[in-house]
Scaffold this motif. Structure first.
Motif, PDB file in Angstrom:
ATOM      1  N   TYR A 177      38.891  -6.256  32.873  1.00  0.00           N
ATOM      2  CA  TYR A 177      39.486  -5.179  32.081  1.00  0.00           C
ATOM      3  C   TYR A 177      40.144  -4.129  32.979  1.00  0.00           C
ATOM      4  O   TYR A 177      39.452  -3.407  33.692  1.00  0.00           O
ATOM      5  CB  TYR A 177      38.409  -4.515  31.220  1.00  0.00           C
ATOM      6  N   PRO A 178      41.473  -4.018  32.929  1.00  0.00           N
ATOM      7  CA  PRO A 178      42.160  -3.128  33.869  1.00  0.00           C
ATOM      8  C   PRO A 178      41.835  -1.658  33.670  1.00  0.00           C
ATOM      9  O   PRO A 178      41.951  -0.868  34.595  1.00  0.00           O
ATOM     10  CB  PRO A 178      43.648  -3.397  33.598  1.00  0.00           C
ATOM     11  N   LYS A 179      41.419  -1.289  32.463  1.00  0.00           N
ATOM     12  CA  LYS A 179      41.176   0.133  32.199  1.00  0.00           C
ATOM     13  C   LYS A 179      39.708   0.542  32.360  1.00  0.00           C
ATOM     14  O   LYS A 179      39.321   1.626  31.942  1.00  0.00           O
ATOM     15  CB  LYS A 179      41.663   0.507  30.790  1.00  0.00           C
ATOM     16  N   LEU A 180      38.896  -0.358  32.919  1.00  0.00           N
ATOM     17  CA  LEU A 180      37.528   0.034  33.276  1.00  0.00           C
ATOM     18  C   LEU A 180      37.474   0.210  34.792  1.00  0.00           C
ATOM     19  O   LEU A 180      38.197  -0.474  35.515  1.00  0.00           O
ATOM     20  CB  LEU A 180      36.531  -1.053  32.875  1.00  0.00           C
TER      21      LEU A 180
END
Lengths: 251, 553
Positions: free
Chosen positions: A86-89
Motif C-alpha cells: 500500500y503506497p499510502k501507508l
C-alpha cells in the motif's frame, strides 16, 4: 509442511501446472527451479490460495487450502516476486496492519516492529510512506511483515532479487534459522548459487511438470553421466540449456 | 518515430480485439449496445429541447444558436479541465514512460505520442455526447448530411485545442514545480475549478434564457441573444462555422474552419517546441517520491477501541489512512460539497407556491437525491474493491475472508453516504416545509436507498474487480461501473414507483377523500418494497462475494 497432490492448473489451452505431486516437510528449505514460464509462480499462487486449482489439492500445515482456506492462510507467509504494498501507508504502519490481520498481540508488535525495521536497516524509513521506497526496500518490508507473524510455512518467490548484499545475507541467515526452528520454506529462485547453498532439496519444473526432484547430490549424480558439474550445469542439462551454448559463443 | 509509436498503439488495440474471449465479446457487445442506448436517450432529450426552443415565436433560431454556443463553450471548458487531469497521468505517470524515456526516442516525439493519447482520453466521451445534440439540431431544422460532416471535421481541431489548454497548463506547472506534490495540487485545483464552474453555471440561472420576462428590457434580451458567446474562443468559431454550414455560407464556414485548423496546428507546434525544453524537467521531478515522515507509534487502533472486531478494525484502519492521504479523494470531496450546495440552492429556487406541490417535490426528491447518491456511489463505493490494486495479494493471501473485506468497504462507504443523504433529505424537507408524512417517507426511503446503494456498489465492485488499472476513471467507466449505475437507477425508479402508491393515498386524504387509505394495498406495497430492497442488497452482494472468492490474480 506442504503436501501437494495431483495439482493441475490450466489457462485456456495451456497447462501451467501438470499433475504436480510434492511434499515439503517441516524444517526443510526447498528450492523450486525452472526456466521462465515453467509454472513456478503459478505453483506459488496455488499454494497460497491466490489461484484455484483445476484438479488436485494443496495442504499447508495440515490444512486444505481449498476448504480450510483461512486456517491455511494463517499458517502461511508469502513474499511475492513483485512486492506491491500500500503506497499510502508508512513502512511501520504496513507492519502494524499485517500484525493485526494475522492476530499478533499488540505487546508483541511493539517489541518486534522496531526490531524488524532495525534488522533490515529501515528504522529511519519506518515513518516514510511506502510510495517513496525503492524496490529493494519494499522487498525488505514485505519480508519483515512475514517474519512479524512467524508463519509455519514460508513461500518465497525470488526473495533475494533487488536486495543489497548485506540484506541478502540477512535473509539467507534468517531462512536457515527459521528452518532450524521447524518452519517449512518453499522458495522459487533463478539464483542457482542460493539454491545450492540453502536448499536441502531442489525441484526443477519445466513446462508445468516436475522433471527432477532430489537433494543436490542426487541431482548432480544424475547429471554426471552427461559430464555436468555444479547446479548450473545440472540445471542446463535438465532444461536443455546446453543447446544454446554454441549460439551464445557465436554472439 | 511518431509513426512507430503510433503503430504500437494500433497493434496493441488490434491484438486486444483479436484476442477477446467469447465472454469478453459478449460483454463488450452489451456495453456498446448500452452506450448506444444512452446516446439514443440523449438524442430524444435533446430533440425535445431543440424542438421546443425552435418553436418559440420570432427568437426560436436565436435561442437555438445561443444554446449551441453555450454548449460548445461548456464542452471546451470541460475538455480543457479533463485534459489537465488526463495529461498529468499520461505525460508523467504512464506505466510505459520509464521504458520509453530510456529508449532512443526523441523527447518531442514521445511528448506528441503522449499528448495524442491525452487528447483522445480526455475528449472522446465529451465529444461523443455532442453527436446526439447536433443530430437533434439537424433533424429539427432539416439540415443536410453536409452539416453533420462539417460538424465532425470541425470537432477534431476544436477538441484538440481544448485539450491543448489543459496540457499546456500541466506542462508549465510541472516545469515550474517539478515535484510529485504538484500532482496533488493539480488534482485539488482542477476539482476546485470544476466546482466553481459548475456553481457559476448554476448560479447564473440559465433557465432565465427561455424566460424573456426575466430581463427587463426586450431589446437588451435580443442583444444578448445575438451577441457572440466568448467571441475569441474556439467554441465561438465552431458555432459560427456550424451556423454558416447550416445557412450554406461557404466563405464564413471556410474562414472559421481555417481559424480552428490553423490554431490547432500552431498550438500543437508550439506545444511540441515547448515540450522539448520543459517536458523532461517536469518528468524527472514528478518521479521523485515524496518524503513525509510519520510518527512511528504503535498504539491501539481507534477502530478496535470503538469495538470493531480485529480483522474488520484493521481493514477499516488501513482504509481510513490510505483514503485520506490520497489527495485525489479530497478533491472529489470538494466537488461533492459544491454539488450538495448547488442542489439545495436549486431546491430553494424552485417556483413552488403551494404546500401540496412542496410535499410532492419532497417525495420526488427521493429520486433526484437518490441519483446524486448513486453517482457518488459510482465514484467512491463501486471502485473501493478495485482500488486495492496490485496490493490485493496482501489481502488475498491473508487469513481474512472476502466477506469481511466487503463488509469493511461497505462500512467505510455507508457512513459518509448516510450523512450526505441526511443533509440532502432533511435540508430539502426543511426548505420545502414538507408535511410530516412526505418528509418522513422521503427521509426513510432515502436512508434505505443509501444503504442499499452502498451494498450494491460493493457487490458490483467485487463482481467486476479491476486490480491492474492505472486510474480510478478506468474503473468508473468500465462495464461494471455501467452495470452498477444502470442497476442503481433501476432500483431507484422501482422505489419511486412502489412508494408512489402510499403517497397517492396520502394526497387523497389531504384533498379530503374519505377512506383514502387502502390498507391491503399498503401491505402489498410494504411487501414489494421489502422484496425489492432485499433483492437489491443480497443479489449483487452474494454474486460479488463469490466472484471475488474465485478471483485469480
Amino acid at each position: 509442511m506442504i503436501e501437494i497432490r495431483g495439482l493441475v492448473k490450466r489457462f485456456g489451452d495451456l497447462t501451467a501446472v501438470d499433475r504436480l505431486d510434492l511434499t515439503v516437510p517441516a524444517g526443510e528449505i526447498f528450492g523450486f527451479l525452472g526456466p521462465n514460464g515453467a509454472g513456478k509462480t503459478t505453483t506459488v499462487k496455488l499454494i497460497t490460495g491466490l489461484l484455484k486449482p483445476d484438479a488436485g489439492s494443496v495442504r499447508v500445515a495440515g490444512f486444505d487450502v481449498a476448504s480450510q482456506t483461512l486456517q491455511a492462510k494463517r499458517a502461511l507467509g508469502l513474499i511475492p516476486d513483485e512486492p506491491f504494498v500500500y503506497p499510502k501507508l508508512s513502512g511501520a504502519e504496513y507492519l502494524r496492519f499485517i500484525g493485526e490481520l494475522y492476530g499478533v498481540p499488540l505487546s508483541e508488535q511493539k517489541r518486534r516492529i522496531p526490531e524488524l525495521l532495525s534488522l533490515f536497516e529501515l528504522t529511519d524509513w519506518g515513518g516514510e510512506l511506502l510510495e517513496s521506497y525503492s524496490h529493494g526496500m519494499r522487498q525488505k518490508i514485505a519480508i519483515a511483515a512475514v517474519l512479524l507473524h512467524e508463519p509455519k510455512v514460508l513461500v518465497l518467490d525470488e526473495p533475494i532479487v533487488g536486495l543489497d548484499p548485506k540484506s541478502a545475507r540477512v535473509v539467507k541467515e534468517l531462512l536457515r534459522t527459521l528452518a532450524r526452528r521447524g518452519t517449512t520454506v518453499f522458495m522459487c529462485t533463478h539464483i542457482l548459487e542460493i539454491a545450492e547453498k540453502l536448499c536441502a532439496r531442489v525441484g526443477i519444473m519445466i513446462s508445468g511438470r516436475l522433471t527432477a526432484l532430489g537433494t543436490l547430490d542426487e541431482l548432480q549424480a544424475k547429471a554426471k553421466a552427461s559430464g555436468s558439474q555444479g547446479l548450473e550445469d545440472v540445471f542446463l542439462s535438465l532444461t536443455g540449456g546446453h543447446e544454446y551454448a554454441s549460439l551464445l559463443r557465436h554472439l | 518515430m511518431l509513426g512507430l509509436l503510433f503503430w504500437r498503439k494500433v497493434r496493441t488495440f488490434v491484438n486486444a480485439l483479436t484476442h477477446l474471449t467469447p465472454y469478453e465479446r459478449v460483454r463488450n457487445a452489451a456495453f456498446t449496445l448500452a452506450g448506444l442506448g444512452l446516446l439514443v436517450g440523449l438524442y430524444a432529450l435533446f430533440h425535445k429541447l431543440v424542438a421546443y426552443l425552435g418553436t418559440v415565436p420570432l427568437i426560436g433560431q436565436l435561442l437555438l444558436w445561443k444554446l449551441t454556443a453555450m454548449v460548445m463553450l461548456a464542452t471546451f471548458m470541460m475538455v480543457a479541465i479533463s485534459g489537465l487531469l488526463t495529461s498529468l497521468s499520461t505525460l508523467y505517470y504512464s506505466f510505459d514512460l520509464k521504458f520509453l524515456m530510456n529508449a532512443p526516442v526523441p523527447l518531442r516525439a514521445l511528448f506528441m505520442d503522449k499528448a495524442l493519447e491525452s487528447l483522445f482520453f480526455c475528449s472522446w466521451m465529451i465529444g461523443l455526447v455532442q453527436v446526439p445534440y447536433v443530430l437533434a439540431l439537424m433533424r429539427v431544422n432539416h439540415y443536410g448530411v453536409g452539416f453533420f460532416l462539417a460538424f465532425i471535421l470541425l470537432m477534431l481541431p476544436f477538441l484538440a485545442l481544448a485539450a491543448a489548454v489543459g496540457m499546456t497548463f500541466t506542462l508549465l506547472l510541472l516545469y515550474l514545480f517539478p515535484s510529485s506534490r504538484t500532482r496533488d495540487v493539480v488534482w485539488v485545483l482542477s476539482s476546485l475549478s470544476l466546482t466553481v464552474l459548475y456553481g457559476m453555471v448554476r448560479f447564473a440561472e440559465p433557465e432565465r434564457l427561455i424566460r424573456p420576462d426575466a430581463l427587463q428590457v426586450v431589446a437588451e434580451y435580443l442583444a444578448y441573444l445575438q451577441a457572440p458567446t466568448a467571441q475569441y474562443f474556439p467554441s465561438w468559431w465552431l458555432t459560427a462555422a456550424l451556423k454558416a454550414a447550416a445557412a450554406g455560407k461557404v466563405a464564413v464556414l471556410a474562414r472559421n474552419a481555417a481559424l480552428l485548423y490553423g490554431s490547432a496546428v500552431l498550438v500543437y507546434a508550439g506545444l511540441t517546441a515547448l515540450a522539448g525544453r520543459v517536458y523532461f524537467v517536469g518528468y524527472s521531478g514528478a518521479q521523485a517520491g515524496r518524503q513525509r515522515r510519520l510518527e512511528l507509534r504503535i498504539a491501539p487502533m481507534a477502530e478496535r477501541l470503538l469495538g470493531l472486531p480485529r480483522e474488520l478494525g484493521a481493514l477499516f484502519w488501513k482504509e481510513r489512512r490510505t483514503f485520506f492521504r490520497d489527495v485525489k479523494h479530497w478533491s472529489q470531496i470538494l466537488l461533492i460539497m459544491g454539488l450538495v450546495f448547488v442542489y439545495l440552492f436549486s431546491i430553494q429556487r424552485l417556483p413552488l407556491d403551494n404546500a401540496d406541490l412542496k410535499s410532492l417535490v419532497s417525495f420526488l426528491n427521493v429520486g433526484t437525491a437518490g441519483f446524486v447518491l448513486a453517482a457518488l456511489g459510482l465514484r467512491f463505493t463501486y471502485p473501493a474493491i478495485s482500488l486495492e490494486g496490485r496490493s490485493w495479494w496482501v489481502l488475498g493471501s491473508a487469513p481474512v475472508s472476502v466477506g469481511a473485506i466487503m463488509r469493511q468497504k461497505f462500512l467505510f462507504s455507508v457512513i459518509p453516504m448516510t450523512a450526505i443523504a441526511l443533509v440532502l433529505s432533511l435540508a430539502t424537507n426543511h426548505i420545502l416545509q414538507a408535511d410530516g408524512f412526505s418528509a418522513g417517507l422521503s427521509t426513510g426511503a432515502l436512508l434505505l436507498i443509501t444503504w442499499t446503494l452502498a451494498a450494491m456498489g460493493i457487490g458490483f465492485g467485487a463482481m467486476f474487480p479491476m486490480f491492474t488499472v492505472e486510474n480510478i476513471h478506468q474503473i468508473e467507466s468500465s462495464l461494471g461501473g455501467f452495470v452498477y449505475m444502470a442497476s442503481a437507477l433501476g432500483y431507484i425508479g422501482a422505489t419511486i414507483m412502489i412508494l408512489a402508491w402510499p403517497m397517492q393515498m396520502h394526497f387523497q386524504e389531504r384533498f379530503g377523500r374519505p377512506g383514502a387509505w387502502d390498507w391491503n394495498l399498503v401491505g402489498y406495497c410494504a411487501a414489494l418494497y421489502l422484496v425489492l430492497n432485499a433483492a437489491a442488497l443480497a443479489v449483487p452482494w452474494s454474486l460479488g462475494r463469490r466472484t471475488l472468492e474465485r478471483y485469480e490474480q
